[in-house]
Enzyme design. Structure first.
Site, mmCIF file in Angstrom:
data_model
loop_
_atom_site.group_PDB
_atom_site.id
_atom_site.type_symbol
_atom_site.label_atom_id
_atom_site.label_comp_id
_atom_site.label_asym_id
_atom_site.label_seq_id
_atom_site.Cartn_x
_atom_site.Cartn_y
_atom_site.Cartn_z
ATOM 1 N N ASP A 1 0.356 4.755 -1.535
ATOM 2 C CA ASP A 1 1.773 4.478 -1.325
ATOM 3 C C ASP A 1 2.223 4.985 0.046
ATOM 4 O O ASP A 1 1.882 6.108 0.447
ATOM 5 C CB ASP A 1 2.581 5.168 -2.436
ATOM 6 C CG ASP A 1 4.069 4.963 -2.300
ATOM 7 O OD1 ASP A 1 4.522 3.819 -2.428
ATOM 8 O OD2 ASP A 1 4.771 5.971 -2.065
ATOM 9 N N GLU B 1 -0.768 0.781 1.471
ATOM 10 C CA GLU B 1 0.538 0.162 1.683
ATOM 11 C C GLU B 1 0.892 0.525 3.121
ATOM 12 O O GLU B 1 1.288 1.665 3.397
ATOM 13 C CB GLU B 1 1.582 0.722 0.710
ATOM 14 C CG GLU B 1 2.930 0.038 0.881
ATOM 15 C CD GLU B 1 4.029 0.655 0.021
ATOM 16 O OE1 GLU B 1 4.919 -0.093 -0.428
ATOM 17 O OE2 GLU B 1 4.004 1.883 -0.197
#
Length: 669
Positions: free
Chosen positions: A347, A383
């Site tokens: 993330d 990401e």
């Protein structure tokens, strides 16, 4: 707390041995447990053993090696609950936040018990937080893996399915009620059968590291459903365990992985190493802040009372500090070696590359991953952005990494909603985004292609709403991205108009077919195959409710969409022309041309056709005779020829077959 004397059986004071500085955390060896915690700032560290009544016995960790405080306690075993108290300077203006009134959680804890109750002691200096916070739990590391083997599926054969452990099974009729929303429920044969039927090869789980529910959400009757609020980087989230006993989440998680592996499905974890659940300077003190604030967090250089925030959550982990880097790497290795997962999706991964201010793809973190013999061998998905300046880094990660291709998502959405001047960009994304990945030695599989993900609209909502509808989140619809690149097909939300519903169904099929048949690695959002809706909510992070759960009744209601998804994935699996290991050449290489771009009239695209701002239609000829890369045993790979026709106009267009296709048809007629 006492233990029996082995000679007399009488109670004797708890034995404390020096123990070892490594491994960090609580490590049970069959006879006792070694406890080890890093704190450079601490004057003293106390281990607190918590009994069934909530009372504590404190053991001072007098052994210190390289700022690591440790001891071994014979007789202390699995199920024992513990925490830490740190004695040291408390001066928030200087970034120093040691406060022995706080029972702190072990950053290396492998399981946690209890709950946070929102008591002021979690925020206020001098108030004892014992009884108001979670505790660590010593776990039994031994587990019968049987004949478990990792599937080790290459990217070009991978189809990823992003899922939520709880939401996936909360309404599944075949999963027993006591298993719904749990690791055991997710591994239920009925769920695995659905994934296998679709053709899924990897399940990517939204965060399962132990996380905290934000108090502001609890006060509004909501919860941190998505889980991007971690604090336990070695512990599976206990609320997802069907077995309520302390530490039971660990073997249950392992059993889930074993069951997925037995079905040939890989398990990928969405991990949040960019920030922790302690938030900004007003957040709760539960672990890192009280153990060594300046080591674990990026503090503002000239104002260390506050935190650098590249994540939008109040803090950023300090990846410049060796012990923070060690925690991340130890955590990754633990999940691979002990929990046997097959990869990670990071993330806001750009934050991990911020050693000073700018994002640096050659940062220490990526160097460590590159040389690590364990972590470097599993799937690594970035990401590739954060919320800081210069944080959008699609295409800029090192060679080992694959990336969520945000440009793919945006381009495919724009093309199918009829935005002008998208043909050239669409062609690049359809063929694996060589402009982003080829220069760094990566292959088409580096592009994790997706049209929808947990963050944003579902596929059904993407074709049903032009605006976000997030009122249920309690923020007056201010939260969530306003730039959705969606189109409601003429009516906002549900409608009985058969023409609109037919168009939405066709658009859903267009998007799914484009996704699965593009070069690269496709990722589906859970429930998109059956038309799951969040009723226009594009930020359901706090919705632990039917709004965001899988509605399994749609499996039959929208069986035609399920069948279409299954068919197009099977087509991809059966034909290597759709999952090339290397980028398409686009020109003759001693064999037929591997790809040709054609106008609807059947003629090769000219420069003027690409530059036509209103062009919305094209055809792609893929020639399976022109695959130069060999198969896994060195054999030549050949395939059929395919003509893919794309029409994003609002009217039907007639495509003329090119001469080559007519010859093939005549020969096979």
């Amino acid at each position: 707390m006492a233990q029996p004397d082995p000679a007399t059986g009488d109670a004797t004071p708890l034995g404390v041995w020096p123990g070892a500085a490594y491994p960090l955390g609580a490590t049970y060896d069959g006879a006792g447990t070694n406890f080890s915690v890093f704190s450079e700032v601490a004057d003293a560290v106390e281990l607190c053993l918590i009994d069934a009544d909530g009372d504590e016995t404190r053991v001072r960790l007098d052994e210190v090696d390289g700022y690591v405080h440790h001891a071994y306690l014979p007789g202390v075993g699995p199920g024992s609950r513990y925490g830490m108290r740190i004695h040291g300077p408390f001066d928030p203006e200087r970034g120093l936040r040691c406060d022995p009134s706080k029972l702190l959680l072990d950053p290396y804890g492998k399981a946690f018990d209890g709950a946070f109750d929102g008591h002021p002691s979690l925020h206020t200096a001098g108030l004892d937080s014992l009884g108001h916070t979670m505790t660590g739990v010593v776990v039994n590391p031994y587990f019968d893996w049987g004949t478990d083997r990792a599937p080790k599926r290459p990217y070009h054969q991978t189809v990823i399915y992003e899922a939520h452990v709880r939401g996936m099974t909360m309404t599944h009729p075949a999963v027993p009620p006591h298993l719904r929303g749990t690791y055991a429920g997710l591994a239920h044969p009925a769920v695995i059968a659905h994934l296998l039927d679709l053709g899924v090869t990897a399940i990517e789980l939204m965060p399962v590291h132990q996380f905290l529910h934000d108090q502001m959400l609890l006060d509004r009757g909501l919860r941190n459903y998505w889980g991007y609020n971690s604090f336990g980087y070695l512990a599976p989230h206990r609320e997802y365990a069907a077995d309520p006993r302390a530490g039971a989440a660990v073997p249950e998680f392992k059993a889930m992985v074993r069951d997925f592996h037995a079905a040939g499905i890989e398990v990928i974890l969405d991990v949040v190493y960019n920030h922790t659940a302690e938030g900004n300077h007003l957040g709760p003190t539960i672990a890192f802040r009280g153990i060594d604030n300046a080591a674990y967090y990026r503090l503002v250089d000239d104002d260390p009372a506050h935190y650098m925030d590249y994540t939008g959550t109040g803090n950023s982990l300090n990846v410049r500090h060796p012990h923070t880097l060690q925690l991340i790497m130890d955590s990754l290795r633990y999940w691979v070696l002990e929990m046997r997962v097959d990869g990670f999706r990071f993330d806001l991964a750009a934050t991990l590359a911020r050693e000073l201010h700018d994002v640096d793809r050659l940062s220490t973190f990526f160097d460590l991953v590159q040389q690590d013999p364990v972590v470097s061998q599993v799937k690594l998905i970035a990401e590739p952005w954060d919320v800081g300046e210069g944080g959008y880094q699609v295409g800029n990660f090192p060679s080992l990494w694959t990336e969520w291709n945000g440009k793919y998502r945006d381009t495919v959405r724009d093309y199918w909603r009829g935005r002008p001047a998208t043909l050239g960009e669409f062609a690049s994304r359809l063929t694996g985004s060589s402009d982003l990945y080829e220069a760094t030695g990566r292959r088409p599989g580096a592009s994790i292609n997706f049209v929808t993900a947990h963050d944003g609209f579902t596929l059904r909502d993407l074709v049903s709403y032009s605006e976000k509808h997030n009122a249920a989140n309690g923020e007056d619809n201010r939260d969530g991205n306003a730039d959705n690149r969606s189109w409601n097909c003429g009516v906002e939300g549900p409608t009985d108009d058969p023409r609109v519903n037919a168009l939405r169904a066709r658009q859903s099929r267009n998007l799914l077919a484009t996704l699965v048949l593009s070069q690269g690695t496709p990722m589906l959002l859970h429930g998109d195959e059956m038309g799951r809706t969040q009723h226009g909510n594009n930020n359901a992070y706090c919705q632990d409710s039917p709004l965001s759960w899988m509605d399994w009744s749609l499996l039959h209601k929208n069986s035609d969409l399920v069948a279409f998804t299954r068919t197009v994935i099977a087509l991809r699996a059966a034909h290597p022309v759709f999952r090339r290991r290397r980028f398409l050449a686009g020109r003759p290489t001693g064999r037929p041309r591997d790809i040709s771009w054609l106008t609807p009239s059947g003629k090769e695209m000219a420069a003027a056709d690409w530059d036509n701002g209103f062009g919305r239609s094209l055809a792609v000829h893929l020639d399976g005779r022109a695959i130069p890369e060999p198969g896994p045993r060195g054999e030549r790979v050949t395939d059929a020829e395919f003509l893919l026709c794309f029409n994003a106009h609002d009217a039907a267009i007639e495509f003329a077959l090119p001469d080559r296709c007519l010859l093939v048809l005549r020969r096979t007629a």
